[in-house]
Design a protein around this motif. Structure first.
Motif, PDB file in Angstrom:
ATOM      1  N   ILE A 118       0.848  -1.283   0.457  1.00 64.13           N
ATOM      2  CA  ILE A 118       0.023   0.169   0.299  1.00 64.13           C
ATOM      3  C   ILE A 118       0.865   1.145   0.074  1.00 64.13           C
ATOM      4  O   ILE A 118       1.635   1.173   0.767  1.00 64.13           O
ATOM      5  CB  ILE A 118      -1.089  -0.162   1.093  1.00 64.13           C
ATOM      6  N   LYS A 119       0.827   2.432  -1.284  1.00 62.81           N
ATOM      7  CA  LYS A 119       1.300   3.514  -0.977  1.00 62.81           C
ATOM      8  C   LYS A 119       0.544   4.381  -0.532  1.00 62.81           C
ATOM      9  O   LYS A 119      -0.928   4.843  -0.432  1.00 62.81           O
ATOM     10  CB  LYS A 119       1.537   3.988  -2.222  1.00 62.81           C
ATOM     11  N   THR A 120       1.007   4.897   1.077  1.00 65.28           N
ATOM     12  CA  THR A 120       1.177   5.781   0.785  1.00 65.28           C
ATOM     13  C   THR A 120       1.457   7.452   1.517  1.00 65.28           C
ATOM     14  O   THR A 120       2.787   7.303   1.612  1.00 65.28           O
ATOM     15  CB  THR A 120       0.818   5.494   2.870  1.00 65.28           C
ATOM     16  N   THR A 121       1.362   8.076   2.495  1.00 63.39           N
ATOM     17  CA  THR A 121       2.247   9.544   2.611  1.00 63.39           C
ATOM     18  C   THR A 121       3.591   9.907   3.234  1.00 63.39           C
ATOM     19  O   THR A 121       4.085  10.200   3.774  1.00 63.39           O
ATOM     20  CB  THR A 121       1.661  10.794   1.815  1.00 63.39           C
ATOM     21  N   LYS A 122       3.280   8.524   3.733  1.00 63.74           N
ATOM     22  CA  LYS A 122       3.513   8.782   5.635  1.00 63.74           C
ATOM     23  C   LYS A 122       4.367   7.589   6.329  1.00 63.74           C
ATOM     24  O   LYS A 122       5.600   8.085   6.866  1.00 63.74           O
ATOM     25  CB  LYS A 122       2.180   8.752   6.731  1.00 63.74           C
ATOM     26  N   PHE A 123       4.330   6.156   5.231  1.00 63.71           N
ATOM     27  CA  PHE A 123       5.465   5.498   5.088  1.00 63.71           C
ATOM     28  C   PHE A 123       6.181   5.057   3.969  1.00 63.71           C
ATOM     29  O   PHE A 123       5.812   5.343   3.273  1.00 63.71           O
ATOM     30  CB  PHE A 123       4.692   4.551   6.377  1.00 63.71           C
ATOM     31  N   ASP A 124       7.471   4.414   4.579  1.00 58.57           N
ATOM     32  CA  ASP A 124       7.972   4.178   3.376  1.00 58.57           C
ATOM     33  C   ASP A 124       7.690   2.652   2.097  1.00 58.57           C
ATOM     34  O   ASP A 124       7.349   2.384   1.231  1.00 58.57           O
ATOM     35  CB  ASP A 124       9.360   3.995   3.167  1.00 58.57           C
ATOM     36  N   LYS A 125       7.278   2.068   3.510  1.00 57.41           N
ATOM     37  CA  LYS A 125       6.464   0.692   2.963  1.00 57.41           C
ATOM     38  C   LYS A 125       5.527   0.393   4.343  1.00 57.41           C
ATOM     39  O   LYS A 125       5.517   0.398   5.635  1.00 57.41           O
ATOM     40  CB  LYS A 125       7.771  -0.367   3.127  1.00 57.41           C
TER      41      LYS A 125
END
Length: 118
Positions: free
Chosen positions: A41-48
């Motif tokens: 899952i791509k998010t703005t807060k975590f790399d992975k």
């Protein structure tokens, strides 16, 4: 069933304290290569962010700069429901916002967008 997940997420997000929850919009959702039921899952807060519905212990892991920041365990039923919800949301181009309460290892899934989900 997907309406139930949204409702549960909304109810839980209303009762939780906003300062304790890290909210992040889902930018993309894809299966990982060579794994049948593990999704990135791509998010703005975590790399992975990985949603693992394949391993013996299922759940979602949040990593940043190669270090595990949080781990939320899900039972197999909830993991499958979350995958279905994310797949349908992506197909219908609907927003998904993940709220992470790392202190209590809880997830909140809503349809919040923009500033509501940052």
């Amino acid at each position: 069933m997907k309406k139930m997940i949204v409702l549960i997420g909304l109810l839980m997000s209303m009762t939780a304290m906003a300062d304790d929850i890290i909210k992040m919009p889902v930018q993309d959702f894809n299966p990982t290569p060579d794994m049948d039921y593990i999704y990135e899952i791509k998010t703005t807060k975590f790399d992975k962010v990985l949603l693992d519905c394949q391993s013996l212990v299922t759940g979602m892991t949040f990593s940043d700069k190669g270090q595990l920041k949080s781990n939320v365990y899900l039972d197999m039923f909830m993991c499958d429901e979350l995958v279905t919800y994310l797949i349908e949301s992506k197909k219908e181009n609907l927003p998904v916002c993940i709220g992470l309460d790392a202190e209590y290892s809880e997830l909140y899934i809503t349809r919040e967008t923009g500033d509501e989900c940052n």
